[in-house]
Scaffold this motif. Structure first.
Motif, PDB file in Angstrom:
ATOM      1  N   LEU A  14      47.914  29.152  40.110  1.00  0.00           N
ATOM      2  CA  LEU A  14      47.001  30.220  40.502  1.00  0.00           C
ATOM      3  C   LEU A  14      46.980  30.305  42.026  1.00  0.00           C
ATOM      4  O   LEU A  14      46.777  29.303  42.712  1.00  0.00           O
ATOM      5  CB  LEU A  14      45.588  29.950  39.983  1.00  0.00           C
ATOM      6  N   ILE A  15      47.176  31.514  42.527  1.00  0.00           N
ATOM      7  CA  ILE A  15      47.184  31.759  43.963  1.00  0.00           C
ATOM      8  C   ILE A  15      45.948  32.571  44.307  1.00  0.00           C
ATOM      9  O   ILE A  15      45.858  33.763  43.996  1.00  0.00           O
ATOM     10  CB  ILE A  15      48.469  32.499  44.384  1.00  0.00           C
ATOM     11  N   ASP A  16      44.982  31.926  44.914  1.00  0.00           N
ATOM     12  CA  ASP A  16      43.695  32.538  45.247  1.00  0.00           C
ATOM     13  C   ASP A  16      43.867  33.394  46.505  1.00  0.00           C
ATOM     14  O   ASP A  16      44.107  32.877  47.600  1.00  0.00           O
ATOM     15  CB  ASP A  16      42.663  31.436  45.477  1.00  0.00           C
ATOM     16  N   ILE A  17      43.709  34.716  46.353  1.00  0.00           N
ATOM     17  CA  ILE A  17      43.955  35.622  47.484  1.00  0.00           C
ATOM     18  C   ILE A  17      42.658  36.114  48.128  1.00  0.00           C
ATOM     19  O   ILE A  17      42.686  37.012  48.971  1.00  0.00           O
ATOM     20  CB  ILE A  17      44.804  36.827  47.049  1.00  0.00           C
ATOM     21  N   THR A  18      41.529  35.536  47.751  1.00  0.00           N
ATOM     22  CA  THR A  18      40.253  36.055  48.245  1.00  0.00           C
ATOM     23  C   THR A  18      40.071  35.878  49.752  1.00  0.00           C
ATOM     24  O   THR A  18      39.224  36.542  50.353  1.00  0.00           O
ATOM     25  CB  THR A  18      39.071  35.395  47.516  1.00  0.00           C
TER      26      THR A  18
END
Length: 329
Positions: A46-50
């Motif tokens: 999972l790549i958190d882009i927030t």
């Protein structure tokens, strides 16, 4: 629990280079986390882009707006420039989900919702969208909510987004970035019909990230209306929805946009129908003819034939309400 790696990049380039065929970008997670909990999606990374700088709404040189992919649905719906210039979009967003979900859901993520089907969300039954070639039990099973336009033998699921129906009518453009660089996709081309590859909902490559949605300068704000017909008054997907926008000279139509939701694998438009409205007088007969033309290729299943009559009535009502919207005090 399926284990996964977690990363939080600090810029778009890092996010893109972290991505792969087994990774997923995550922002609000309002759809992806459900898919993971239901054992439908199994990302290994999972790549958190927030944390990326994609939270702004900016005016463009040609008078349109560029909406960062991480702008929340709530912030977008209530933004003064959206309410003033694109009320159709504001209406559509506020018709969707719940306040809590709109606060979490991102603009880019809204475009990436998986299509809706009881069988897709049930990991114990076959589904061509989950396992290509395994079959489509919806065609002969419970198919009340399913597609009447653009479906295939492989899939009859429907696109769930209200926002996307309005964006289709507004002829938005989707800005994306991947390892090969940046590109812009016309909204009409972003989502796919199922064809023989129902597992693919859109045209993004595995490494591509949505960075912004661009709205062109639009003259249709005054006469526009979003109508959603659903089983209950709140927090329900559309059985049929209509985004209608008109430009009028007196009572003569000089431009028209018409998009349907809840009836196909993607927001449904027919440019020929819109073109045929131009030069016509505002009347129930004109709108009835447009509805008939838009639905002439509908192919209902056993349990969703009611959608044709429902869609016809919704189209006539939405166009009628759009025609008088700017005249109301």
């Amino acid at each position: 629990m399926n284990p996964f790696h977690y990363s939080k990049p600090v810029n778009v380039q890092e996010a893109v280079h972290l991505s792969s065929g087994v990774s997923r970008f995550i922002a609000g997670g309002t759809n992806l986390l459900d898919l993971m909990k239901e054992n439908i999606s199994h990302p290994e990374h999972l790549i958190d882009i927030t944390g990326l700088p994609l939270h702004d709404i900016q005016q463009t040189a040609d008078g349109g707006l560029r909406i960062g992919a991480l702008v929340s649905n709530a912030d977008l719906a209530w933004h003064p420039l959206i309410e003033q210039r694109y009320p159709l979009l504001s209406q559509a967003i506020l018709a969707g989900a719940s306040p809590q979900l709109r606060n979490m859901a991102s603009t880019g993520g809204n475009l990436l919702q998986r299509t809706r089907c009881y069988y897709f969300y049930d990991a114990t039954v076959p589904c061509n969208k989950r396992e290509p070639g395994s079959g489509c039990p919806a065609r002969s099973g419970l198919n009340r909510i399913h597609a009447i336009l653009g479906a295939s033998e492989q899939c009859v699921a429907t696109h769930p987004s209200d926002m996307c129906v309005a964006l289709a009518a507004l002829e938005a453009r989707v800005h994306v970035e991947g390892r090969a660089g940046a590109r812009v996709i016309e909204f009409a081309d972003f989502h796919r019909l199922p064809g023989d590859a129902p597992q693919r909902d859109n045209q993004l490559a595995d490494d591509e990230l949505i960075t912004a949605i661009e709205l062109p300068a639009d003259q249709l704000a005054r006469h526009s209306h979003y109508l959603k017909v659903r089983d209950r008054a709140s927090y329900a997907f559309a059985l049929v929805s209509v985004a209608a926008a008109l430009e009028l000279n007196g009572d003569v139509i000089t431009d028209a946009r018409l998009a349907l939701g809840g009836v196909a694998h993607k927001p449904w438009r027919d440019r020929a129908v819109e073109t045929a409205l131009i030069g016509q007088a505002v009347s129930r007969e004109t709108f009835s003819n447009a509805a008939d033309a838009l639905l002439q290729d509908a192919e209902p299943l056993e349990h969703n034939g009611f959608k044709i009559k429902l869609a016809r009535r919704a189209i006539i009502r939405a166009l009628s309400d759009a025609a008088v919207a700017g005249e109301q005090p």
